[in-house]
Design an enzyme around this catalytic site. Structure first.
Site, PDB file in Angstrom:
ATOM      1  N   TYR A 257      -7.334 -91.921  36.598  1.00  0.00           N
ATOM      2  CA  TYR A 257      -7.589 -90.881  37.585  1.00  0.00           C
ATOM      3  C   TYR A 257      -6.980 -91.287  38.930  1.00  0.00           C
ATOM      4  O   TYR A 257      -6.049 -92.082  38.972  1.00  0.00           O
ATOM      5  CB  TYR A 257      -9.099 -90.529  37.633  1.00  0.00           C
ATOM      6  CG  TYR A 257      -9.190 -89.101  38.055  1.00  0.00           C
ATOM      7  CD1 TYR A 257      -8.675 -88.085  37.247  1.00  0.00           C
ATOM      8  CD2 TYR A 257      -9.645 -88.761  39.311  1.00  0.00           C
ATOM      9  CE1 TYR A 257      -8.632 -86.777  37.670  1.00  0.00           C
ATOM     10  CE2 TYR A 257      -9.608 -87.442  39.744  1.00  0.00           C
ATOM     11  CZ  TYR A 257      -9.093 -86.459  38.920  1.00  0.00           C
ATOM     12  OH  TYR A 257      -9.030 -85.173  39.361  1.00  0.00           O
TER      13      TYR A 257
ATOM     14  N   ARG B  52      -3.047 -76.671  43.418  1.00  0.00           N
ATOM     15  CA  ARG B  52      -3.456 -77.632  44.455  1.00  0.00           C
ATOM     16  C   ARG B  52      -3.900 -78.912  43.758  1.00  0.00           C
ATOM     17  O   ARG B  52      -5.083 -79.161  43.579  1.00  0.00           O
ATOM     18  CB  ARG B  52      -4.580 -77.023  45.315  1.00  0.00           C
ATOM     19  CG  ARG B  52      -4.757 -77.710  46.649  1.00  0.00           C
ATOM     20  CD  ARG B  52      -6.162 -78.311  46.778  1.00  0.00           C
ATOM     21  NE  ARG B  52      -6.396 -79.333  45.792  1.00  0.00           N
ATOM     22  CZ  ARG B  52      -7.580 -79.862  45.499  1.00  0.00           C
ATOM     23  NH1 ARG B  52      -8.653 -79.438  46.070  1.00  0.00           N
ATOM     24  NH2 ARG B  52      -7.709 -80.814  44.595  1.00  0.00           N
TER      25      ARG B  52
ATOM     26  N   LYS C 191      -9.522 -85.741  33.813  1.00  0.00           N
ATOM     27  CA  LYS C 191     -10.940 -85.406  34.047  1.00  0.00           C
ATOM     28  C   LYS C 191     -11.723 -85.447  32.741  1.00  0.00           C
ATOM     29  O   LYS C 191     -12.864 -85.898  32.702  1.00  0.00           O
ATOM     30  CB  LYS C 191     -11.049 -84.012  34.671  1.00  0.00           C
ATOM     31  CG  LYS C 191     -10.658 -83.998  36.126  1.00  0.00           C
ATOM     32  CD  LYS C 191     -11.862 -83.808  37.041  1.00  0.00           C
ATOM     33  CE  LYS C 191     -11.573 -84.363  38.400  1.00  0.00           C
ATOM     34  NZ  LYS C 191     -12.364 -83.830  39.483  1.00  0.00           N
TER      35      LYS C 191
ATOM     36  N   GLU D  68     -10.471 -76.400  38.052  1.00  0.00           N
ATOM     37  CA  GLU D  68     -10.036 -77.642  38.683  1.00  0.00           C
ATOM     38  C   GLU D  68      -8.697 -77.469  39.391  1.00  0.00           C
ATOM     39  O   GLU D  68      -7.733 -76.981  38.798  1.00  0.00           O
ATOM     40  CB  GLU D  68      -9.881 -78.693  37.570  1.00  0.00           C
ATOM     41  CG  GLU D  68      -9.576 -80.080  38.044  1.00  0.00           C
ATOM     42  CD  GLU D  68     -10.750 -80.722  38.770  1.00  0.00           C
ATOM     43  OE1 GLU D  68     -11.902 -80.539  38.341  1.00  0.00           O
ATOM     44  OE2 GLU D  68     -10.499 -81.408  39.763  1.00  0.00           O
ATOM     45  N   ASP D  69      -8.644 -77.867  40.638  1.00  0.00           N
ATOM     46  CA  ASP D  69      -7.395 -77.898  41.398  1.00  0.00           C
ATOM     47  C   ASP D  69      -6.654 -76.558  41.454  1.00  0.00           C
ATOM     48  O   ASP D  69      -5.423 -76.490  41.333  1.00  0.00           O
ATOM     49  CB  ASP D  69      -6.484 -79.038  40.885  1.00  0.00           C
ATOM     50  CG  ASP D  69      -6.997 -80.404  41.364  1.00  0.00           C
ATOM     51  OD1 ASP D  69      -8.072 -80.434  42.002  1.00  0.00           O
ATOM     52  OD2 ASP D  69      -6.352 -81.428  41.105  1.00  0.00           O
TER      53      ASP D  69
ATOM     54  N   ASP E 258     -15.221 -77.856  40.263  1.00  0.00           N
ATOM     55  CA  ASP E 258     -15.511 -79.240  40.641  1.00  0.00           C
ATOM     56  C   ASP E 258     -15.073 -79.566  42.072  1.00  0.00           C
ATOM     57  O   ASP E 258     -15.713 -80.344  42.762  1.00  0.00           O
ATOM     58  CB  ASP E 258     -14.847 -80.205  39.665  1.00  0.00           C
ATOM     59  CG  ASP E 258     -15.280 -81.633  39.938  1.00  0.00           C
ATOM     60  OD1 ASP E 258     -16.502 -81.859  39.997  1.00  0.00           O
ATOM     61  OD2 ASP E 258     -14.416 -82.490  40.138  1.00  0.00           O
ATOM     62  N   ASP E 259     -13.966 -78.972  42.506  1.00  0.00           N
ATOM     63  CA  ASP E 259     -13.475 -79.271  43.863  1.00  0.00           C
ATOM     64  C   ASP E 259     -14.464 -78.788  44.909  1.00  0.00           C
ATOM     65  O   ASP E 259     -14.595 -79.382  45.975  1.00  0.00           O
ATOM     66  CB  ASP E 259     -12.116 -78.607  44.094  1.00  0.00           C
ATOM     67  CG  ASP E 259     -11.143 -79.006  43.010  1.00  0.00           C
ATOM     68  OD1 ASP E 259     -10.867 -80.200  42.891  1.00  0.00           O
ATOM     69  OD2 ASP E 259     -10.696 -78.125  42.253  1.00  0.00           O
TER      70      ASP E 259
ATOM     71  N   ASN F 182      -7.358 -87.291  48.758  1.00  0.00           N
ATOM     72  CA  ASN F 182      -6.703 -87.986  47.639  1.00  0.00           C
ATOM     73  C   ASN F 182      -5.244 -87.569  47.545  1.00  0.00           C
ATOM     74  O   ASN F 182      -4.900 -86.467  47.964  1.00  0.00           O
ATOM     75  CB  ASN F 182      -7.391 -87.598  46.321  1.00  0.00           C
ATOM     76  CG  ASN F 182      -8.809 -88.120  46.246  1.00  0.00           C
ATOM     77  OD1 ASN F 182      -9.091 -89.214  46.659  1.00  0.00           O
ATOM     78  ND2 ASN F 182      -9.693 -87.305  45.712  1.00  0.00           N
TER      79      ASN F 182
END
Ligand code: NAD
Length: 555
Positions: A107, A160, A178, A249-250, A272-273, A412
């Site tokens: 990760y 993203r 993930k 996610e993202d 999750d973000d 990150n």
């Protein structure tokens, strides 16, 4: 490929399994050189393997010896992906036994570098790719997945990726990574995990020109056609994998907030973000309060970045404060945001919808420094993707205002962090309570060693997922994330805090995830959101479904 049940089985019926090279090429079933004499006879493997039978421990030794010899983290990543493609049981044994060493490879930060080079590193596909051209046949594509009992899907559209922006289909590394963490941190069976990329094109010009790019060569789909594809995908998931939890996610924030609102009360889903980040950060704040002996009510929290992560954290802090008896207005007044245009205040025009409820009646401040001087925050949370935005002056100012300034540099990967751990400790006169998004090594200053906490969402989402799966929750609620944050904070030991570490050691993560899962499932039962009957002993029931990377016996 033969399916393996979600509940790990140590013994498998011989007749169900492929033979010869077929079983060697099935990563879920392969044991490599660990196939026993009897299995080699029964499965027609004689001659196809070197004669010596290795134990799994010896196989781990081989993997780790090679791993530690690799000259770069990216090469370590490639080695692990190759192992996962060959032998998933061994892959998870290696990862679970060395989580501290493996997490930064599978990760953030290494996965970020791997995504940037995904097409160049590409060997074997993993997961399902659904493109704009698949409209009308999405369910059929999902049925091509070889495992039927899917319990967690992580989906991205690649717009993203971490703080790296639009990486199109190269973003597939994120759902894959993930889901590895779902297994490694909470024991969700690997065959129950499905990574998905929605390829709606990319606006990244360099990828569009890259001959090794793996996705559609077109600009991103927007508006109604985009929504229609996502909607077809969500409907198809309900049909093909009715027990699956769907994690977004993202996605870019223009879609992430909308999609969460659209689906959160319809299906079993979360982002999750927004929500996972919120829970891990709230847990970090609770731990920080244990060090500073403060309370959440006394904090003034200033965010750099008002996107998915920032607003998600702010909203969960507001829920926590309301739980402590504050009104919604009082709670929101504890959270302030600086974005690329300065402090988010009422007088600003054209504020994005998701920022409006944190736009306070206050004078405009053009930059972070001015906002800090005027607001005197107790905590500074970086979720901007702006490297080095927490300068020496900013950290020194925070340390002048506060005895124990809370400084979280969450962007990150590591290259995007607002400051390093060492900078936070040095510039604050060793008083900062620090956490980061990507890991930093311990810092020693004048014989005292500080262990920076990693505000890694992996402390939260695997446990939440495990709880949801255990009771088959219909929805994932914000209250579940609030309880997950509290459960995580309660798992931090005094010995962790003494070293400045505000999250539990990663070596305890399976145990921590089981506690979070119990809190989540309890709430689902209480709120009548569970589809499964409550077992007499919920903790044992949760532990019983946690995967162990142990080879089955085929004879
Ligand atoms: P986002 O795109 O939704 O939001 C980014 C925000 O930063 C926007 O509000 C933008 O206006 C602001 N911003 C950009 N440049 C800025 C500048 N120069 N000054 C001030 N603000 C600026 O992204 P996101 O999902 O909120 O993620 C942001 C960062 O947080 C990423 O780097 C991501 O990796 C990180 N993140 C960390 C964790 C974690 O550590 N657990 C979890 C999620 C996200």
């Amino acid at each position: 490929m033969a399916a393996i049940k979600t509940e790990a089985k140590s013994t498998a019926a011989k007749r169900d399994y492929p033979k010869g090279v077929s079983i060697l090429h099935d990563p879920m079933l392969n044991k490599g050189t660990a196939f026993t004499e009897a299995e080699r006879d029964a499965l027609n493997l004689r001659g196809l393997l070197p004669p010596h039978i290795h134990t799994q421990d010896e196989q781990v030794l081989r993997v780790m010896t090679n791993f530690r010899k690799k000259p770069s983290d990216l090469e370590k990543y490639v080695q692990l992906v190759a192992l996962q493609d060959r032998n998933e049981t061994l892959f998870y044994r290696v990862v679970m036994d060395h989580l501290d060493e493996m997490m930064p490879i599978i990760y953030t930060p290494t996965v970020g570098k791997a995504c940037q080079e995904y097409g160049h590193l590409f060997r074997r596909p993993r997961g399902i790719y659904i493109t704009a051209g698949d409209k009308g046949r999405v369910a059929r594509l999902l049925k091509n997945w070889p495992y039927r009992d899917v319990r967690v899907i992580v989906v991205t559209d690649g717009e993203r990726i971490l703080g790296l922006g639009d990486l199109g289909t190269f973003g597939m590394g994120i759902p894959v990574g993930k889901l590895s963490l779902y297994t490694a941190c909470a024991g969700i069976h690997p065959s129950a995990c499905l990574p998905v990329t929605l390829d709606v094109g990319t606006d990244n010009e360099s990828l569009l020109k890259d001959p090794l790019y793996t996705g559609l060569r077109q600009k991103r789909l927007r508006g109604e056609p985009y929504d229609a594809l996502v909607d077809e995908f969500v409907t198809a998931v309900q049909k093909v994998f009715p027990k699956a939890l769907l994690q977004f996610e993202d996605f870019a924030n223009i879609n992430a907030f909308r999609l969460l609102e659209k689906y959160r009360n319809k299906i079993c889903t979360f982002n999750d973000d927004i929500q996972g980040t919120a829970a891990v950060t709230l847990a970090g704040l609770y731990s920080a309060m244990r060090i500073s002996r403060g309370t959440l009510k006394d904090q003034t929290i200033l965010f750099l970045g008002a996107g998915e992560a920032g607003i998600g954290i702010g909203d969960l802090i507001v829920s926590a404060l309301m739980n402590d008896g504050l009104s919604i207005e009082e709670a929101r007044r504890r959270c302030w945001f600086v974005d690329s245009k300065g402090l988010v205040v009422k007088s600003r025009e054209n504020l994005a919808e998701h920022k409006l409820h944190f736009a306070h009646d206050f004078q405009q401040c053009a930059d972070l420094k001015t906002a800090i001087n005027r607001l005197k925050p107790t905590a500074l949370i970086g979720v901007s993707g702006m490297p080095r935005a927490f300068t020496k002056e900013i950290v020194e100012t925070m340390a002048r205002i506060n005895e124990r300034p809370v400084i979280f540099a969450l962007s990150n990967p590591t290259s995007k962090a607002e400051c390093t751990a060492e900078e936070a400790y040095l510039w604050s006169g060793e008083r900062a309570i620090f956490a980061s998004g990507s890991p930093f090594l311990p810092v020693t200053i004048q014989n005292k060693t500080y262990v920076p906490g990693q505000g890694n969402n992996a402390y939260i989402f695997p446990g939440v997922g495990l709880g949801v799966i255990a009771c088959q929750a219909k929805h994932v609620t914000d209250e579940m994330f609030f309880l997950a944050a509290k459960a995580l904070a309660n798992q931090v030991l005094e010995s962790d805090l003494a070293q400045g570490r505000i999250f539990p050691a990663l070596t305890r993560i399976q145990e921590v995830s089981a506690v979070i899962a119990k809190a989540v499932a309890e709430l689902a039962y209480e709120k009548k959101l569970a589809r499964k009957r409550r077992p007499a002993d919920l903790t044992s029931a949760i532990k019983s479904i946690m995967y162990k990377p142990v080879y089955p016996s085929y004879v």
